[in-house]
Design an enzyme around this catalytic site. Structure first.
Site, short mmCIF file in Angstrom:
data_model
loop_
_atom_site.label_atom_id
_atom_site.label_comp_id
_atom_site.label_asym_id
_atom_site.label_seq_id
_atom_site.Cartn_x
_atom_site.Cartn_y
_atom_site.Cartn_z
N GLN A 238 0.80 -1.23 0.00
CA GLN A 238 0.00 0.00 0.00
C GLN A 238 0.84 1.27 0.00
O GLN A 238 0.32 2.34 -0.32
CB GLN A 238 -0.96 -0.02 1.19
CG GLN A 238 -2.01 -1.11 1.07
CD GLN A 238 -2.93 -1.18 2.26
OE1 GLN A 238 -2.69 -1.94 3.19
NE2 GLN A 238 -3.99 -0.40 2.26
N ASN B 17 -1.58 -10.68 8.34
CA ASN B 17 -2.57 -9.63 8.55
C ASN B 17 -3.94 -10.09 8.09
O ASN B 17 -4.09 -10.56 6.95
CB ASN B 17 -2.18 -8.37 7.75
CG ASN B 17 -3.23 -7.29 7.91
OD1 ASN B 17 -3.30 -6.65 8.96
ND2 ASN B 17 -4.06 -7.10 6.90
N GLU B 18 -4.91 -9.95 8.95
CA GLU B 18 -6.32 -10.20 8.62
C GLU B 18 -6.52 -11.47 7.79
O GLU B 18 -6.98 -11.41 6.63
CB GLU B 18 -6.94 -8.99 7.90
CG GLU B 18 -7.01 -7.76 8.77
CD GLU B 18 -7.70 -6.56 8.11
OE1 GLU B 18 -8.01 -6.64 6.92
OE2 GLU B 18 -7.92 -5.56 8.81
O1 IFM Z 1 -6.16 -0.75 4.15
C1 IFM Z 1 -6.68 -1.81 4.87
C2 IFM Z 1 -5.58 -2.70 5.41
O2 IFM Z 1 -4.76 -3.18 4.41
C3 IFM Z 1 -6.17 -3.87 6.16
N1 IFM Z 1 -7.13 -3.46 7.13
C4 IFM Z 1 -8.14 -2.51 6.73
C5 IFM Z 1 -7.49 -1.32 6.06
C6 IFM Z 1 -8.54 -0.26 5.68
O3 IFM Z 1 -9.50 -0.78 4.84
#
Ligand code: IFM
Length: 407
Positions: free
Chosen positions: A18, A153-154
């Protein structure tokens, strides 16, 4: 005032794809631009080169922790080919953080995979976990001294996105628009495909496999970070909620039992009725990603996480709002911290708060929704801190948050 415990982590989070720019060997890069309506990440924020400036701004504001990721697609651009230069790059980031008095909080996997990994069938292919394990073995070589490591992550959102690959394929074939997993700017967000529990279980296994490697080879506290939907129940929706909560969250929270910490990632809350998840109604207060303005969701999220994990220490690894109005960002975050403080006062063990995000960055196919404490000019890459950065820094310096509303 809510006082936070001594040593509380105050910081901000980012993810490599990102912010870094030109993540050429990743599967996400390969798909960008192929689906109509999906913007490209391109140079992103050029943080690959400008990470020192980013960390300096964070430190100058008064924050003490920076969560960033290391990118598998850079470290292992071809199967088994480990780039020493990229490992050295990420080690320089860790060293820079320490030099600036910042605690680095390192994520090993944040949604993106190497392109070759995807071509070999991705996470559902035989041998996927072994491939991830090999990468993590290489990565641990640079983690000496790092105190906090998140494996993935997630994973719950990743399980949903893995299902979305099918949607993307169809969208490409039909010439339909891109549906980001995290963004819907045109009214209420349509129901996202539920994450597949079968894929989720692959991630739990992968997490446990690499958790052991990180523990054996480093002194870091290890855990993973879970997206929390903060479900609330309409009358008659109790059973549906339990079912959805398991698929979306509890499978992953149960997978974090035995970890050193669990990351809570919270943005909004969502109602469940007997038929399922209610889309966010259109409302002027909705955020730029179409979610309801619900700073109280953070309190719901940490309470639910503590209950399901049985008290694994929590770090809020993401919380924030997509808005162009920084005053709103401050209001949202102040209120979220108030709810966090109330949960902590009730005995929930929370070790830190890391805001999403340090920078206005690439929101998975879109540039419009801005979550950052710092604005980034995408042509010149000039960074301009927003008032929210200074505000959060002063909360961090005082290690306290004024309670502006009554309980
Ligand atoms: O940008 C994302 C991130 O990559 C993962 N969690 C949620 C964020 C906002 O949508």
């Amino acid at each position: 005032m809510t006082d936070f415990p001594p040593g509380f982590l105050w910081g901000a989070s980012t993810a490599p794809h990102q912010i870094e720019g030109n993540n050429l060997n990743s599967d996400f890069w390969a798909n960008e631009g192929r689906v109509p309506g999906m913007e490209r990440s391109g140079d992103a924020c050029d943080s690959y080169h400008r990470y020192r400036e980013d960390m300096q701004l964070l430190a100058d504001a008064g924050l003490n922790t920076y969560r960033f990721g290391i990118e598998w697609a850079r470290i292992e651009p071809e199967p088994g080919l480990i780039s020493r230069a990229e490992l050295a790059h990420y080690r320089r980031m860790i060293d820079t953080a320490y030099e600036l008095g910042i605690t680095p909080f390192v994520t090993l996997h944040h949604f993106t995979n190497p392109r070759w990994f995807a071509e070999q069938g991705g996470w559902t292919a035989p041998g996927a976990i072994d491939r991830f394990r090999s990468y993590v073995e290489a990565a641990t070589g640079i983690l000496d001294g790092v105190e906090w490591v998140a494996t993935m992550n997630e994973p719950n959102m990743l399980a949903m996105m893995t299902g979305m690959a099918v949607f993307m394929q169809q969208a490409q074939e039909n010439g339909e628009g891109w549906q980001s997993p995290t963004v819907d700017t045109d009214g209420p967000r349509p129901a996202l495909p539920a994450p597949s529990p079968e894929i989720g279980r692959i991630f739990v296994e992968a997490h446990h496999a690499v958790r052991d490697i990180v523990r054996e080879r480093t002194g870091a506290k290890v855990g993973w970070t879970v997206a929390n939907r903060a479900f609330e129940t309409r009358p008659g929706g109790e059973e549906k909620r339990r079912e959805l909560e398991y698929i979306w969250e509890d499978l992953y929270l149960e997978g974090s039992r035995g970890d050193d910490f669990v990351g809570v990632q919270s943005y909004s809350a969502q109602w469940v009725n007997a038929d399922g998840i209610e889309p966010y109604p259109a409302h002027p207060d909705n955020t730029l990603v179409g979610t309801a303005y619900r700073p109280d969701a953070l309190g719901i999220a940490v309470r639910h996480t503590a209950e399901v994990t049985g008290g694994v220490p929590i770090v809020v690894t993401e919380n924030g709002i997509a808005t162009h109005d920084d005053t709103r960002r401050i209001a949202y975050t102040g209120e979220a911290l108030r709810h966090l403080g109330l949960a902590m006062a009730d005995g929930i063990d929370v070790r830190g708060y890391l805001h999403w995000s340090l920078l206005d960055n690439y929101e998975w196919g879109h540039w419009e929704p801005t979550f950052g404490l710092i604005e980034v000019d995408r042509e010149t890459f000039v960074r301009t801190p927003k008032p929210s950065l200074g505000w959060l820094g002063s909360v961090a310096r005082e290690n306290a948050q004024a309670l502006t509303a009554s309980r």
